[in-house]
Scaffold this active site. Structure first.
Site, PDB file in Angstrom:
ATOM      1  N   GLU A  46       0.833  -1.083  -0.100  1.00 53.42           N
ATOM      2  CA  GLU A  46       0.104  -0.030   0.061  1.00 53.42           C
ATOM      3  C   GLU A  46       0.908   1.341  -0.146  1.00 53.42           C
ATOM      4  O   GLU A  46       0.435   2.272  -0.595  1.00 53.42           O
ATOM      5  CB  GLU A  46      -0.835  -0.015   1.261  1.00 53.42           C
ATOM      6  CG  GLU A  46      -1.796  -1.269   1.298  1.00 53.42           C
ATOM      7  CD  GLU A  46      -1.387  -2.437   1.982  1.00 53.42           C
ATOM      8  OE1 GLU A  46      -2.209  -3.067   2.771  1.00 53.42           O
ATOM      9  OE2 GLU A  46      -0.133  -2.860   2.019  1.00 53.42           O
ATOM     10  N   CYS A  78      -0.520   0.805   7.917  1.00 52.51           N
ATOM     11  CA  CYS A  78      -0.748   1.174   6.699  1.00 52.51           C
ATOM     12  C   CYS A  78      -2.067   1.853   6.745  1.00 52.51           C
ATOM     13  O   CYS A  78      -2.218   2.856   5.637  1.00 52.51           O
ATOM     14  CB  CYS A  78      -0.836   0.012   5.480  1.00 52.51           C
ATOM     15  SG  CYS A  78       0.963  -0.714   5.098  1.00 52.51           S
ATOM     16  N   ALA A 148       8.193 -36.033  -8.990  1.00 48.79           N
ATOM     17  CA  ALA A 148       8.106 -35.943 -10.393  1.00 48.79           C
ATOM     18  C   ALA A 148       8.265 -37.923 -10.675  1.00 48.79           C
ATOM     19  O   ALA A 148       8.783 -38.393  -9.949  1.00 48.79           O
ATOM     20  CB  ALA A 148       9.196 -35.639 -11.249  1.00 48.79           C
ATOM     21  N   TRP A 164      16.724 -37.971 -16.688  1.00 47.77           N
ATOM     22  CA  TRP A 164      15.655 -37.067 -15.852  1.00 47.77           C
ATOM     23  C   TRP A 164      14.312 -37.786 -16.388  1.00 47.77           C
ATOM     24  O   TRP A 164      14.071 -37.581 -17.459  1.00 47.77           O
ATOM     25  CB  TRP A 164      15.654 -35.620 -16.240  1.00 47.77           C
ATOM     26  CG  TRP A 164      17.146 -34.846 -15.858  1.00 47.77           C
ATOM     27  CD1 TRP A 164      18.227 -34.915 -16.738  1.00 47.77           C
ATOM     28  CD2 TRP A 164      17.408 -34.469 -14.460  1.00 47.77           C
ATOM     29  NE1 TRP A 164      19.083 -34.067 -15.847  1.00 47.77           N
ATOM     30  CE2 TRP A 164      18.636 -33.727 -14.575  1.00 47.77           C
ATOM     31  CE3 TRP A 164      16.699 -34.364 -13.764  1.00 47.77           C
ATOM     32  CZ2 TRP A 164      19.317 -33.005 -13.752  1.00 47.77           C
ATOM     33  CZ3 TRP A 164      17.384 -33.545 -12.400  1.00 47.77           C
ATOM     34  CH2 TRP A 164      18.467 -33.342 -12.561  1.00 47.77           C
ATOM     35  N   ARG A 178      10.384 -23.506  -5.876  1.00 42.29           N
ATOM     36  CA  ARG A 178      11.486 -23.521  -4.581  1.00 42.29           C
ATOM     37  C   ARG A 178      11.781 -21.990  -4.229  1.00 42.29           C
ATOM     38  O   ARG A 178      11.844 -21.869  -2.934  1.00 42.29           O
ATOM     39  CB  ARG A 178      13.013 -24.152  -5.150  1.00 42.29           C
ATOM     40  CG  ARG A 178      13.257 -25.517  -5.387  1.00 42.29           C
ATOM     41  CD  ARG A 178      14.629 -26.044  -5.657  1.00 42.29           C
ATOM     42  NE  ARG A 178      14.687 -27.555  -5.728  1.00 42.29           N
ATOM     43  CZ  ARG A 178      15.937 -28.106  -5.970  1.00 42.29           C
ATOM     44  NH1 ARG A 178      16.883 -27.290  -6.471  1.00 42.29           N
ATOM     45  NH2 ARG A 178      15.819 -29.193  -5.965  1.00 42.29           N
ATOM     46  N   THR A 190      18.599 -39.202  -0.164  1.00 40.29           N
ATOM     47  CA  THR A 190      18.761 -38.432  -1.194  1.00 40.29           C
ATOM     48  C   THR A 190      20.088 -37.618  -1.439  1.00 40.29           C
ATOM     49  O   THR A 190      20.605 -37.575  -2.356  1.00 40.29           O
ATOM     50  CB  THR A 190      17.507 -37.199  -1.273  1.00 40.29           C
ATOM     51  OG1 THR A 190      16.198 -37.768  -1.403  1.00 40.29           O
ATOM     52  CG2 THR A 190      17.656 -36.412  -2.446  1.00 40.29           C
ATOM     53  N   LEU A 198      20.201 -28.470  -3.895  1.00 41.94           N
ATOM     54  CA  LEU A 198      18.846 -27.964  -3.415  1.00 41.94           C
ATOM     55  C   LEU A 198      18.941 -26.417  -3.329  1.00 41.94           C
ATOM     56  O   LEU A 198      18.659 -25.655  -2.329  1.00 41.94           O
ATOM     57  CB  LEU A 198      18.672 -28.689  -2.080  1.00 41.94           C
ATOM     58  CG  LEU A 198      18.553 -30.229  -1.965  1.00 41.94           C
ATOM     59  CD1 LEU A 198      18.287 -30.624  -0.336  1.00 41.94           C
ATOM     60  CD2 LEU A 198      17.408 -30.486  -3.053  1.00 41.94           C
ATOM     61  N   GLU A 291      10.812 -32.377  -1.086  1.00 42.37           N
ATOM     62  CA  GLU A 291      11.404 -33.076  -2.597  1.00 42.37           C
ATOM     63  C   GLU A 291      11.740 -34.559  -2.479  1.00 42.37           C
ATOM     64  O   GLU A 291      12.040 -35.028  -3.432  1.00 42.37           O
ATOM     65  CB  GLU A 291      12.402 -32.184  -3.123  1.00 42.37           C
ATOM     66  CG  GLU A 291      11.878 -30.650  -3.489  1.00 42.37           C
ATOM     67  CD  GLU A 291      12.587 -30.217  -4.605  1.00 42.37           C
ATOM     68  OE1 GLU A 291      13.242 -30.755  -5.576  1.00 42.37           O
ATOM     69  OE2 GLU A 291      12.834 -28.902  -4.541  1.00 42.37           O
TER      70      GLU A 291
END
Length: 362
Positions: A46, A78, A148, A164, A178, A190, A198, A291
């Site tokens: 604002e 504000c 995925a 991939w 992300r 992982t 990451l 993830e």
């Protein structure tokens, strides 16, 4: 309001723990001022719009995606600036759930003779501010599970190869996701398998800088994160959630590499995830994207800690009984008990399909 909502999205990833807000000032059908929330400690949407409008704000309408604040925080209220500017009407998408505001901002404006309209664009504004809303009400981060997979539900070939599964476009959009989150969470498997960065690689940067990255949160009950892991040597902070039985020497070694350690009791070999989220919430981490891998996603679903799912489905068939699926854990005994998504959105990224939705809260 559409312009204000679009402006609000521009501040996603840069303003946490504040909400992403957009503001547009219109006079005689012409936009005379616009703005979006700046990083914490700087101007709210604002104020940016009012400064741009200047004297043209008098008698104009202000469209804003969230109720204007009426209290002193990192910046002055504000509402005071809006009243002093001569704005005649405020159209707001939604009420601020913060108890310090929660309708008081609207009341202050109305008492000053300003017309207030609430609810225009409410659903989209709620999506933009979903992490702020949950953190404000519960003190916990908003949790998004992202993965995925192939068309037959695999995240890797039986031998472990996963690069991939998704398309270049899907991976590019994942970096935008992300950027919109305060933290990225992954499990130790992982880290050991992929040695991931990451990090965000979509330009822009968080907090108005080109180098600031989301916080990385690694679930590592036994303190096995390699000291040369890439994520320990990237810009930004890495939090490692460890069990209470990790040795002092190991903890010192991880700290020497820059890791921030959170020690938690272990439940069935895993650190207490609910307690971890509470601690992260107290650190003003309002949103987390999980993830992977399969075990950590499974545990998050098993403990009913997921709020939203973003799944990319690639049109490939992997096969193999030993190939991993995206969500491990215990799972459910009956299909009728399975978490179900609502408010589903579907988009295409090259040949991939992205399915996005919220976990129904029973």
């Amino acid at each position: 309001m559409l312009e204000a909502l679009a402006l609000a999205r521009l501040s996603l990833g840069n303003v946490s723990p504040n909400p992403a807000v957009g503001a547009v000032i219109v006079k005689d059908g012409v936009i005379v001022g616009q703005g979006y929330t700046q990083p914490p400690g700087k101007e709210h949407a604002e104020i940016v719009a009012l400064k741009q409008a200047g004297d043209k704000a008098r008698g104009a309408s202000l469209f804003v995606t969230l109720e204007p604040c009426c209290h002193f925080g990192r910046t002055p209220p504000c509402t005071r600036a809006i009243i002093q500017s001569g704005i005649r009407e405020v159209v707001s998408a939604m009420t601020d759930p913060n108890p310090l505001v929660a309708g008081k901002g609207f009341q202050e404006l109305e008492e000053a003779g300003i017309r207030v309209i609430i609810g225009v664009g409410k659903d989209e504004a709620a999506e933009i501010t979903e992490a702020y809303i949950k953190h404000t009400i519960t003190g916990l981060p908003f949790v998004t599970a992202k993965f995925a997979m192939s068309l037959d539900g695999k995240i890797a070939a039986p031998g472990g190869d996963s690069k991939w599964i998704s398309s270049v476009s899907s991976r590019s959009y994942s970096h935008i996701l992300r950027h919109h989150h305060d933290a990225i969470m992954a499990g130790i498997n992982t880290v050991l398998k992929d040695d991931p960065h990451l990090t965000v690689r979509c330009g822009g940067g968080r907090g108005g800088t080109s180098h600031q990255q989301p916080i990385r949160v690694i679930i590592d009950s036994y303190g096995r994160t390699p000291l040369d892991a890439q994520l320990l040597h990237e810009a930004g902070n890495t939090i490692i959630a460890i069990g209470q039985n990790v040795s002092s020497d190991r903890k010192k070694s991880l700290k020497d590499e820059g890791a921030i350690l959170i020690e938690l009791p272990a439940v069935n070999g895993y650190v207490d995830l609910e307690m971890l989220l509470e601690k992260l919430g107290k650190m003003e981490i309002t949103s987390i994207m999980v993830e992977g891998g399969s075990s950590i996603l499974g545990s998050m679903f098993d403990h009913k800690l997921v709020d939203k799912v973003v799944a990319f489905i690639a049109p490939i068939i992997v096969g193999g009984q030993e190939a991993k699926t995206p969500v491990g854990g215990i799972g459910v005994d009956k299909i009728s008990w399975a978490p179900r998504l609502s408010q589903i959105q579907i988009e295409r990224f090259e040949d991939d399909v992205m399915v996005k939705g919220y976990i129904r809260k029973e």
